[in-house]
Write a protein that holds these residues in place. Structure first.
Motif, short mmCIF file in Angstrom:
data_model
loop_
_atom_site.label_atom_id
_atom_site.label_comp_id
_atom_site.label_asym_id
_atom_site.label_seq_id
_atom_site.Cartn_x
_atom_site.Cartn_y
_atom_site.Cartn_z
N MET A 1 0.84 -1.18 0.00
CA MET A 1 0.00 0.00 0.00
C MET A 1 0.89 1.24 0.00
N VAL A 2 0.66 2.12 -0.93
CA VAL A 2 1.44 3.35 -1.05
C VAL A 2 0.61 4.51 -0.55
N GLU A 3 1.16 5.25 0.40
CA GLU A 3 0.45 6.41 0.93
C GLU A 3 0.81 7.63 0.10
N GLU A 4 -0.19 8.41 -0.21
CA GLU A 4 0.06 9.66 -0.94
C GLU A 4 0.43 10.74 0.06
N THR A 5 1.41 11.53 -0.30
CA THR A 5 1.78 12.64 0.58
C THR A 5 1.01 13.88 0.17
N VAL A 6 0.42 14.50 1.14
CA VAL A 6 -0.34 15.72 0.90
C VAL A 6 0.54 16.89 1.30
N PRO A 7 0.72 17.85 0.41
CA PRO A 7 1.56 18.99 0.79
C PRO A 7 0.96 19.74 1.98
N ALA A 8 1.82 20.04 2.92
CA ALA A 8 1.37 20.76 4.11
C ALA A 8 1.00 22.19 3.74
N GLU A 9 0.02 22.71 4.45
CA GLU A 9 -0.36 24.11 4.22
C GLU A 9 0.79 25.01 4.66
N GLU A 10 0.88 26.13 4.01
CA GLU A 10 1.90 27.12 4.38
C GLU A 10 1.48 27.72 5.71
N ILE A 11 2.32 27.56 6.72
CA ILE A 11 2.00 28.06 8.05
C ILE A 11 2.64 29.42 8.24
N ALA A 12 1.85 30.38 8.69
CA ALA A 12 2.37 31.71 8.98
C ALA A 12 2.85 31.72 10.44
N TYR A 13 4.12 31.97 10.63
CA TYR A 13 4.69 31.98 11.97
C TYR A 13 4.67 33.38 12.55
N ALA A 14 4.43 33.45 13.85
CA ALA A 14 4.39 34.72 14.55
C ALA A 14 5.80 35.29 14.68
N ASP A 15 5.89 36.60 14.77
CA ASP A 15 7.17 37.27 15.00
C ASP A 15 7.40 37.41 16.50
N CYS A 16 8.66 37.38 16.89
CA CYS A 16 9.04 37.56 18.29
C CYS A 16 8.65 38.95 18.74
N VAL A 17 8.07 39.05 19.94
CA VAL A 17 7.64 40.35 20.44
C VAL A 17 8.81 41.21 20.91
N LEU A 18 9.99 40.61 21.09
CA LEU A 18 11.15 41.37 21.54
C LEU A 18 12.06 41.81 20.40
N CYS A 19 12.37 40.89 19.48
CA CYS A 19 13.35 41.23 18.44
C CYS A 19 12.77 41.23 17.02
N GLY A 20 11.56 40.68 16.83
CA GLY A 20 10.94 40.69 15.52
C GLY A 20 11.31 39.53 14.62
#
Length: 50
Positions: A1-20
């Motif tokens: 059985m071959v599993e299909e890979t689903v591309p991960a959604e583009e995750i938006a990461y938060a910026d650091c509150v101290l240095c950006g």
């Protein structure tokens, strides 16, 4: 059985509150987000302030 890979959604990461710099946390995380460097520095300050 071959599993299909689903591309991960583009995750938006938060910026650091101290240095950006980008953090390891998505923008949907509540609260103050810190980058790994600032997290480490904050932990050092908290450990030494006792």
């Amino acid at each position: 059985m071959v599993e299909e890979t689903v591309p991960a959604e583009e995750i938006a990461y938060a910026d650091c509150v101290l240095c950006g710099e980008p953090t390891e946390h998505p923008e949907t995380v509540r609260g103050a987000t810190l980058c790994p460097v600032c997290e480490w520095q904050e932990a050092q300050r908290m450990a030494c302030s006792g």
